[in-house]
Scaffold this motif. Structure first.
Motif, short mmCIF file in Angstrom:
data_model
loop_
_atom_site.label_atom_id
_atom_site.label_comp_id
_atom_site.label_asym_id
_atom_site.label_seq_id
_atom_site.Cartn_x
_atom_site.Cartn_y
_atom_site.Cartn_z
N GLN A 1 -2.36 -5.86 -3.11
CA GLN A 1 -1.14 -5.40 -2.47
C GLN A 1 -1.36 -4.85 -1.06
OE1 GLN A 1 1.43 -6.41 -4.10
NE2 GLN A 1 -0.07 -6.97 -5.69
N PRO B 1 -4.78 -6.14 2.16
CA PRO B 1 -5.06 -6.10 0.72
C PRO B 1 -6.47 -5.59 0.45
CG PRO B 1 -3.86 -8.09 1.26
CD PRO B 1 -4.18 -7.42 2.58
N ASP C 1 5.23 -5.73 -5.54
CA ASP C 1 4.96 -6.99 -4.86
C ASP C 1 6.23 -7.84 -4.86
OD1 ASP C 1 4.06 -9.33 -3.78
OD2 ASP C 1 2.34 -9.56 -5.11
N ARG D 1 6.70 -10.59 -3.50
CA ARG D 1 6.38 -12.01 -3.55
C ARG D 1 6.40 -12.53 -4.99
NH1 ARG D 1 0.85 -10.90 -0.43
NH2 ARG D 1 0.94 -9.29 -2.05
N ARG E 1 5.57 -5.08 -10.41
CA ARG E 1 5.36 -3.71 -9.96
C ARG E 1 4.53 -2.94 -10.98
NH1 ARG E 1 11.48 -1.26 -11.12
NH2 ARG E 1 12.09 -2.92 -12.53
#
Length: 293
Positions: free
Chosen positions: A44, A67, A106, A108, A112
């Motif tokens: 993340q 990240p 996230d 994308r 979570r």
């Protein structure tokens, strides 16, 4: 009866008749960081942290990095590079060491994870000793793609502070599809997510916000904390510009027929232009979002 919840959460669960569902999901709250959680966290580029500042006000703050900037360094520890900006309302709290709630979200993948524990300064930035680690379902989480980071990094403009929302800030709140909420309770701090279609947060005035609490996982950690301590902090993020809007105040749950709402009164406002270098796409709204009036 499970011991995973304190008396505030248990009271809300009992009021709504979901004790059995809450007890069923309680074992998902782990005391340590499992490998799948460690892998998710390390992928993340952002982490939201919630805590009480030394003056007692509760805030939610955003941390960002490449990240791996937040990574598990053991089954009970997370290292966060850089820490909070010096001007952040929680900068002193993190320097002194305090109980914190965090959420790694996230957009994308619409996943979570929440991790609560105690933070203290470290040579790298922050070290969080985990006490509760658990995932949440993707409900009300909008999907976004990450375009990348502004090569200039976070902006350097000074934060704008106040005790009430400006007209521009009110417009931003009304247009929001996501915000983060920090609360505190007998077990420490917690950071959570709220999402919906634009308009799901009602700005009734420069110091009054209201949102419906949509059905979730029956844990009621946020509302449980508010049963015992009305302090709360909200974080709104402009996903395209990186501007953050942090609000601190007090919240109260209002129960009406089969629905429940949270009323939030603003005490302090901090708006930081381009606080995040991350740039995200427009959202694909969650299919779970209720229609907003």
């Amino acid at each position: 009866m499970t011991t995973a919840y304190h008396h505030g959460s248990l009271a809300v669960q009992a009021r709504l008749g979901v004790q059995q569902a809450a007890a069923h999901i309680a074992p998902s709250i782990n005391p340590g960081i499992r490998p799948v959680a460690a892998a998710f966290l390390e992928a993340q580029p952002m982490l939201v942290l919630g805590a009480a500042a030394p003056d007692g006000r509760v805030w939610a703050s955003l941390l960002t990095g490449e990240p791996g900037f937040a990574r598990a360094t053991g089954p009970h520890t997370v290292s966060v590079a850089g820490g909070l900006a010096p001007h952040d309302p929680l900068a002193e709290a993190s320097a002194a060491g305090t109980t914190v709630g965090t959420i790694a979200l996230d957009p994308r993948t619409r996943r979570r994870m929440r991790l609560n524990g105690t933070a203290r300064p470290s040579a790298r930035g922050l070290l969080i000793e985990a006490e509760q680690v658990f995932a949440n379902c993707p409900k009300y989480l909008q999907k976004r793609e990450l375009y990348g980071s502004d090569p200039a990094g976070p902006g350097t403009a000074a934060p704008r502070t106040g005790d009430a929302l400006t007209e521009a800030q009110l417009a931003a709140v009304r247009a929001a599809d996501t915000f983060f909420v920090a609360t505190t309770g007998p077990d420490g701090a917690d950071a959570s997510h709220r999402g919906g279609n634009p308009g799901f947060v009602h700005a009734e005035g420069p110091r009054e916000l209201l949102w419906r609490d949509y059905p979730g996982n029956a844990m009621f950690l946020t509302l449980g904390n508010l049963e015992t301590d009305g302090r709360a902090g909200l974080l709104f993020l402009d996903w395209e510009s990186g501007t953050t809007l942090q609000l601190s105040g007090r919240a109260k749950t209002v129960y009406h027929l089969e629905e429940r709402f949270v009323r939030f009164r603003v005490d302090s406002v901090v708006e930081t232009p381009a606080a995040s270098p991350l740039r995200w796409s427009a959202p694909a709204y969650s299919p779970a979002n209720p229609t907003t009036p």
